[in-house]
Design an enzyme around this catalytic site. Sequence first.
Site, PDB file in Angstrom:
ATOM      1  N   ALA A 179      21.673   9.746  41.425  1.00  0.00           N
ATOM      2  CA  ALA A 179      23.066   9.834  41.886  1.00  0.00           C
ATOM      3  C   ALA A 179      23.818   8.452  42.364  1.00  0.00           C
ATOM      4  CB  ALA A 179      22.902  10.671  43.023  1.00  0.00           C
ATOM      5  N   HIS A 182      26.857  25.795  53.585  1.00  0.00           N
ATOM      6  CA  HIS A 182      25.737  26.260  54.350  1.00  0.00           C
ATOM      7  C   HIS A 182      25.372  25.910  55.813  1.00  0.00           C
ATOM      8  CE1 HIS A 182      23.622  26.720  49.991  1.00  0.00           C
ATOM      9  NE2 HIS A 182      24.650  27.663  50.198  1.00  0.00           N
ATOM     10  N   ASN A 216      24.646  20.983  51.568  1.00  0.00           N
ATOM     11  CA  ASN A 216      23.784  19.885  52.450  1.00  0.00           C
ATOM     12  C   ASN A 216      24.320  20.292  53.857  1.00  0.00           C
ATOM     13  OD1 ASN A 216      22.743  18.964  49.968  1.00  0.00           O
ATOM     14  ND2 ASN A 216      23.649  17.134  50.289  1.00  0.00           N
ATOM     15  N   GLU A 233      17.447  15.325  36.879  1.00  0.00           N
ATOM     16  CA  GLU A 233      17.003  16.000  35.679  1.00  0.00           C
ATOM     17  C   GLU A 233      17.837  17.071  35.487  1.00  0.00           C
ATOM     18  OE1 GLU A 233      13.121  16.478  37.219  1.00  0.00           O
ATOM     19  OE2 GLU A 233      13.500  18.019  38.677  1.00  0.00           O
TER      20      GLU A 233
END
Length: 242
Positions: A224, A113, A96, A208
Amino acid sequence: MNLKPGDPILVLTGAGISKESGLDTFRDADGIWAKHDLADVATPDGFRRNPALVLDFYNARRRQLTEQDVQPNAAHRALAALERTWPGEVLLVTQNIDDLHERGGSANLIHMHGELLKARCLDTGSVFDWRDDITLDSRSPASGQSGGLRPHIVWFGEMPIEMDRIYDALMTCRLFVSIGTSGHVYPAAGFVQQASMAGAWTVELNLEASSGHGLFDEAIHGPATELVPAFVDRLLAHVDAA
Ligand code: BV8
C-alpha cells in the site's frame, strides 16, 4: 477511467493499509485469526461466554496502538492528501478499528466496524473516548455501573455502523477504490458490486489478488505504501490537467 475532477470518490480500506505501520492483519499467515479464535473474541456470544477474554483481546491491541510507536504510513497520508486536494467529495470507509487514518489527516471518515479507542455503555449504548484497558470493573460514565462497558467494536453478527450513509455513497460515487482488504467479510466485500452496478469505475489496490479481485475494473497489486501514493498522484494529475 473517465473520471472528471469533482466526481465523488469512495475509498474502502482494510487491515492491509495498516500492516506497514506494524499492525497485524487478520487472514495473513501471521494474522490475528491465526492466534485467536474469531468466535471467542469477535462475537456477542464470545463476549457473553467469557467477557474477560474478549476485553483482554482488545486491551492488548489498544495497548499496542497507544503504547508502541505505531504511526500512520505513506498510504494513510496519501488518502488524506486526496481528501484535501480533490475538488469533490472523498469519503473514506474503513473496516479498521485503529486511528491511523485520523492521525494521517483524514476527516471524512466512517469506521464501519467501530473504533479501538472508544468504549460503549452496555446499558445506554453511549460511546466514549477510551484509551485505557476496559476491565470487568470499568465504570460506565453513562450508567455509573461497574462492569458496564464493552469495546465499541462491531462483532460478527452485529450491524456495521452508518450503513445508510455508506449505501448512499456507493450509489453516487464515480470511483470506488478498495485498499488492503481480502474481500472476505460482508457487507464490505459486496461494496464493489454495488458501486459497479451504479456505474462507478472500481479499483483494487492490494498486496495480492483478493477473493473479489475479478469484480474490479482494475486491480493493482503491491504494498500500500507504494501503490496508494502513486494512485493518488494519478488522480490529482486529472485535476492539474483540467
Ligand atoms: C453483518 C471486529 C448483518 C473488529 C470484524 C456467510 C456468507 C456471507 C456473509 C456471512 C456469512 N455468515 C455470516 C456472514 C456475515 C459476516 C461475515 O461476513 N462473515 C464472514 C467471515 C463470512 N459479517 C458480519 O457479521 C457483519 N455484520 O453482516 O450484519 C448486516 C448485513 C448487511 C447490512 C447490515 C447488517 C459484521 C462484520 C464485522 C465483523 N468484525 N472485526 C476487529 O476485531 O478488528 S471483521 C474483521 O475482518 C475486521 O474488522 C477486518 O476489518 C475485517 C476484514 O478483514 P480485512 O481488513 O480484509 O483483513 P484481512 O486480514 O482479511 O485482509 C488483509 C488484506 O490486506 C489481505 O488481502 C492482504 O493481502 C492485504 N495486505 C497485507 N499487507 C498489505 C496488504 N495490502 C497492501 N499493502 C500491504 N502491505
